[in-house]
Design an enzyme around this catalytic site. Structure first.
Site, short mmCIF file in Angstrom:
data_model
loop_
_atom_site.label_atom_id
_atom_site.label_comp_id
_atom_site.label_asym_id
_atom_site.label_seq_id
_atom_site.Cartn_x
_atom_site.Cartn_y
_atom_site.Cartn_z
N THR A 37 -87.75 -97.48 53.22
CA THR A 37 -87.20 -96.56 52.63
C THR A 37 -85.41 -97.34 52.33
O THR A 37 -84.94 -98.29 52.81
CB THR A 37 -86.85 -95.55 53.92
N GLU A 53 -83.22 -95.25 53.03
CA GLU A 53 -82.41 -95.14 53.86
C GLU A 53 -81.21 -95.92 54.72
O GLU A 53 -80.29 -96.54 55.17
CB GLU A 53 -82.81 -94.73 54.67
N TYR A 75 -83.22 -93.74 62.51
CA TYR A 75 -84.52 -93.60 62.18
C TYR A 75 -84.40 -94.69 60.93
O TYR A 75 -85.02 -95.77 61.07
CB TYR A 75 -84.63 -92.25 61.35
N LYS A 135 -85.88 -98.63 61.04
CA LYS A 135 -86.62 -98.98 59.95
C LYS A 135 -85.34 -100.66 59.42
O LYS A 135 -86.12 -101.49 58.82
CB LYS A 135 -86.51 -98.16 59.09
P1 NAD Z 1 -95.53 -89.62 58.29
O1 NAD Z 1 -94.77 -89.86 59.28
O2 NAD Z 1 -95.74 -88.73 57.21
O3 NAD Z 1 -96.71 -90.45 58.79
C1 NAD Z 1 -96.52 -92.05 60.12
C2 NAD Z 1 -97.36 -92.33 60.30
O4 NAD Z 1 -97.75 -93.11 61.26
C3 NAD Z 1 -98.37 -90.55 60.94
O5 NAD Z 1 -99.90 -90.78 60.72
C4 NAD Z 1 -98.59 -91.28 63.02
O6 NAD Z 1 -100.25 -90.77 63.43
C5 NAD Z 1 -98.64 -92.91 62.52
N1 NAD Z 1 -98.23 -93.27 63.43
C6 NAD Z 1 -96.35 -93.26 64.01
N2 NAD Z 1 -97.03 -94.04 65.02
C7 NAD Z 1 -97.66 -95.34 64.57
C8 NAD Z 1 -98.46 -95.92 66.86
N3 NAD Z 1 -97.33 -96.42 66.73
N4 NAD Z 1 -99.19 -96.74 65.70
C9 NAD Z 1 -100.56 -96.37 64.75
N5 NAD Z 1 -100.08 -95.50 64.08
C10 NAD Z 1 -98.57 -94.53 64.06
O7 NAD Z 1 -94.39 -90.68 57.74
P2 NAD Z 1 -94.67 -90.90 55.97
O8 NAD Z 1 -93.89 -89.61 54.96
O9 NAD Z 1 -96.36 -90.97 55.42
O10 NAD Z 1 -93.73 -92.28 55.98
C11 NAD Z 1 -94.83 -93.45 55.59
C12 NAD Z 1 -93.76 -95.23 55.55
O11 NAD Z 1 -93.00 -94.88 54.56
C13 NAD Z 1 -92.74 -94.91 56.86
O12 NAD Z 1 -92.98 -96.25 57.12
C14 NAD Z 1 -91.16 -94.68 56.23
O13 NAD Z 1 -90.65 -95.22 56.93
C15 NAD Z 1 -91.73 -95.02 54.84
N6 NAD Z 1 -91.29 -94.32 54.11
C16 NAD Z 1 -90.77 -93.13 53.98
C17 NAD Z 1 -90.24 -91.82 52.78
C18 NAD Z 1 -90.89 -90.35 52.75
O14 NAD Z 1 -89.72 -89.47 51.92
N7 NAD Z 1 -91.45 -90.05 53.43
C19 NAD Z 1 -89.63 -92.52 52.21
C20 NAD Z 1 -89.44 -94.20 51.64
C21 NAD Z 1 -90.34 -94.84 52.69
#
Ligand code: NAD
Length: 352
Positions: free
Chosen positions: A133, A135, A159, A163
């Site tokens: 991210t 962030e 968070y 990350k």
């Molecule tokens: P999300 O919370 O919607 O999904 C996370 C998934 O990871 C879920 O399906 C959850 O069940 C799974 N998970 C959590 N802990 C786990 C574990 N211990 N073992 C296996 N699976 C596990 O998140 P998202 O928004 O889809 O984000 C995905 C990635 O992208 C993350 O790494 C996040 O940091 C990054 N990201 C998100 C955004 C955003 O705006 N949402 C922006 C930039 C980066």
């Protein structure tokens, strides 16, 4: 290619899997613990595709992870599994340390052993892509700067700190062990299948239910929004064509204040689902006490991925937000099943 996706039942992971099924001939294994954020119903359109399979698995479980990875033999690992909600990280940081740091470490070690076991030709083409991210870079308050790939890390929340920590581990596994890694740092995503605790779906669903629309502080926090399908396309670009060891920032060039986002959603709903007597959904907006440590501004310089890999977003904020509001209006049953918890209850029932 054989692509292992971690966290594929989440918001972005499910978009990546839908993209892979639609636009490639790759074989995909989705491993996901199915926390509250994991929803297999987000994959219902592709779940019966013969190129897709799913295994419920915690990335902290090294033994099972090892069996699964050795059995699947991935060409690429795309690592999205994470705890991802800032407010939850403030209320309970432990799960963030566990999954984002310990989980990433566990995955790196299992993947490294797998990579070492490969024949020279497949070893040379293997890739581990860590999805992170913007962030991690902290706050751009008071400047007109943009985050670049060389901006120093300065995370603010549990968070973003977790990350940042995972990004450092991934880079260390490249420098120390030569594991072929790539990292992407992306701005805020929005789009279909977004969990209703996040700003955009929360506002849409609260408005439709006539509930208040909470906006933190004065609503002037700026985020750089990217439509999730543009992110999925960028991720595939980097995973397949990015230069090993490199980091790529991904962003939408859509800097918006939170209050502008909420007002634009209200205007779209006023048009698409008008209230009686020409009332506006914007009358539901309420300013609430700000989140502790709230970063004021994030903004991404995405010129490296544009110049090197020829990726640019296809959606503007206006087109992407309209698509998103329309999607929520047409998928209220998906939302209801998340809100009332039935997406989890039925899953638990099946496991008993
Ligand atoms: P999300 O919370 O919607 O999904 C996370 C998934 O990871 C879920 O399906 C959850 O069940 C799974 N998970 C959590 N802990 C786990 C574990 N211990 N073992 C296996 N699976 C596990 O998140 P998202 O928004 O889809 O984000 C995905 C990635 O992208 C993350 O790494 C996040 O940091 C990054 N990201 C998100 C955004 C955003 O705006 N949402 C922006 C930039 C980066």
């Amino acid at each position: 290619m054989r692509v292992l996706v971690t966290g594929g039942a989440g918001f972005i992971g499910s978009a990546v899997i839908r993209y892979l099924i639609e636009h490639t001939s790759d074989i995909i294994l989705n491993i996901d613990k199915l926390t509250y954020a994991g929803n297999l119903e987000s994959l219902s359109d592709i779940e019966n595709n013969t190129r897709y399979s799913f295994q419920q698995l915690d990335i902290c479980d090294a033994e099972t992870l090892n069996k699964v990875i050795m059995g699947f033999k991935p060409d690429i690992v795309m690592h999205l599994a994470a705890e991802s909600h800032v407010d939850r990280s403030i209320d309970g940081p432990a799960a963030f340390i566990q999954t984002n740091i310990v989980g990433t470490y566990t995955l790196l070690e299992v993947v490294r052993q797998y990579w070492l076991s490969l024949q020279e030709d497949t070893k040379a083409t293997f890739r581990f892509h860590h999805i992170s991210t913007d962030e991690v870079y902290g706050d751009l308050d008071g400047t007109t700067d943009l985050f670049t790939e060389t901006t120093a890390y300065a995370p603010s929340s549990p968070y973003s700190a977790s990350k940042a920590s995972s990004d450092h581990l991934v880079r260390a596994w490249y420098r120390t062990y030569g594991l072929p890694i790539l990292i992407t740092n992306c701005s805020n995503n929005y789009g279909p299948y977004h969990f209703p605790e996040k700003l955009i779906p929360l506002v849409i669903l609260n408005a439709l239910e006539g509930k208040t629309l909470p906006v933190y502080g004065n609503g002037q926090q700026i985020r750089d929004w990217l439509y999730v399908e543009d992110h999925a396309r960028a991720l595939y670009c980097v995973a397949t064509r990015g230069q090993i060891g490199e980091t790529y920032n991904i962003g939408g060039h859509n800097e918006k204040q939170n209050i502008e986002v909420v007002q634009t959603i209200c205007a779209l709903l006023d048009e698409l689902k008008p209230l009686p007597e020409q009332k506006s959904y914007s009358s539901l907006i309420r300013f609430v006490t700000d989140r502790p440590g709230h970063d004021l501004r994030y903004a991404i310089d995405a010129s490296k991925i544009a110049n090197e890999l020829n990726w640019t977003p296809q959606e503007t904020f206006e087109t992407g937000l309209r698509k998103t509001v329309e999607w929520y209006l047409n998928h209220l049953s998906w939302c209801r099943r998340v809100q009332d918890g039935s997406y989890q209850r039925e899953r638990l029932g099946r496991q008993l």
